[in-house]
Design a protein around this motif. Structure first.
Motif, PDB file in Angstrom:
ATOM      1  N   VAL A 183      47.410 -63.099  59.082  1.00  0.00           N
ATOM      2  CA  VAL A 183      46.073 -62.623  58.624  1.00  0.00           C
ATOM      3  C   VAL A 183      46.107 -60.938  59.280  1.00  0.00           C
ATOM      4  O   VAL A 183      46.280 -60.748  60.486  1.00  0.00           O
ATOM      5  N   THR A 184      46.138 -60.179  58.289  1.00  0.00           N
ATOM      6  CA  THR A 184      46.021 -58.557  58.730  1.00  0.00           C
ATOM      7  C   THR A 184      44.628 -58.208  58.444  1.00  0.00           C
ATOM      8  O   THR A 184      43.746 -58.838  58.156  1.00  0.00           O
ATOM      9  N   ARG A 185      44.474 -56.956  58.932  1.00  0.00           N
ATOM     10  CA  ARG A 185      43.165 -56.330  58.677  1.00  0.00           C
ATOM     11  C   ARG A 185      42.746 -56.312  57.358  1.00  0.00           C
ATOM     12  O   ARG A 185      41.562 -56.434  56.868  1.00  0.00           O
ATOM     13  N   ASP A 186      43.842 -56.003  56.324  1.00  0.00           N
ATOM     14  CA  ASP A 186      43.382 -56.060  54.849  1.00  0.00           C
ATOM     15  C   ASP A 186      43.128 -57.260  54.115  1.00  0.00           C
ATOM     16  O   ASP A 186      42.028 -57.493  53.423  1.00  0.00           O
ATOM     17  N   LEU A 211      41.572 -59.665  56.257  1.00  0.00           N
ATOM     18  CA  LEU A 211      40.202 -59.867  56.613  1.00  0.00           C
ATOM     19  C   LEU A 211      39.194 -59.169  55.943  1.00  0.00           C
ATOM     20  O   LEU A 211      38.165 -59.499  55.571  1.00  0.00           O
ATOM     21  N   ALA A 212      39.387 -57.762  55.505  1.00  0.00           N
ATOM     22  CA  ALA A 212      38.560 -57.015  54.596  1.00  0.00           C
ATOM     23  C   ALA A 212      38.227 -57.763  53.368  1.00  0.00           C
ATOM     24  O   ALA A 212      37.357 -57.410  52.770  1.00  0.00           O
ATOM     25  N   LYS A 215      38.376 -60.877  52.565  1.00  0.00           N
ATOM     26  CA  LYS A 215      37.594 -61.966  52.755  1.00  0.00           C
ATOM     27  C   LYS A 215      36.248 -61.647  52.906  1.00  0.00           C
ATOM     28  O   LYS A 215      35.173 -61.990  52.332  1.00  0.00           O
ATOM     29  N   LEU A 216      36.171 -60.518  53.622  1.00  0.00           N
ATOM     30  CA  LEU A 216      34.616 -59.963  53.665  1.00  0.00           C
ATOM     31  C   LEU A 216      34.040 -59.400  52.692  1.00  0.00           C
ATOM     32  O   LEU A 216      32.886 -59.490  52.343  1.00  0.00           O
ATOM     33  N   ARG A 221      36.750 -52.529  54.558  1.00  0.00           N
ATOM     34  CA  ARG A 221      37.867 -51.868  55.223  1.00  0.00           C
ATOM     35  C   ARG A 221      37.087 -51.306  56.507  1.00  0.00           C
ATOM     36  O   ARG A 221      37.574 -51.311  57.536  1.00  0.00           O
ATOM     37  N   VAL A 254      35.669 -53.725  58.982  1.00  0.00           N
ATOM     38  CA  VAL A 254      36.533 -54.431  59.837  1.00  0.00           C
ATOM     39  C   VAL A 254      37.117 -53.524  60.925  1.00  0.00           C
ATOM     40  O   VAL A 254      37.580 -53.673  62.088  1.00  0.00           O
TER      41      VAL A 254
END
Length: 104
Positions: free
Chosen positions: A5-8, A10-11, A13-14, A26, A29
């Motif tokens: 699970v990377t920042r991208d 997470l972004a 999913k957000l 992005r 996050v």
């Protein structure tokens, strides 16, 4: 093997959940992690209810070894980040592991 699970991720999913653009997600996050990093840099503790807490600790200077040559090297003192999982997260992980074992 587990997914990463990377920042991208997470972004993404957000963005889906909040119905916002990927660019906006992005930014949010990035803001979240920058806020945590900034607090830790100041020496503050970061507690996220149901997840865990981050804090900094001082590691003492020590003697280490160069793994290639075996030569003794001095490792200077430094600040490190420590993470302690909340009891909620620890219990969830413990229960998830138990469920996987039982399903074999």
């Amino acid at each position: 093997m587990a997914n990463v699970v990377t920042r991208d991720v997470l972004a993404e999913k957000l963005a889906q959940r909040a119905e916002i653009t990927m660019s906006a997600a992005r930014d949010e996050v990035r803001w979240f992690f920058d806020t945590i990093s900034g607090a830790l840099e100041k020496g503050d503790e970061v507690r996220i209810h149901g997840f865990g807490s981050f804090k900094t600790a001082q590691r003492a200077a020590r003697m280490g070894r160069n793994p290639r040559t075996g030569e003794a090297v001095s490792v200077p003192a430094r600040r490190v980040v420590r993470f302690a999982a909340s009891t909620t997260l620890s219990s969830a992980l413990k229960n998830a592991r138990g469920a996987k074992r039982g399903s074999r």
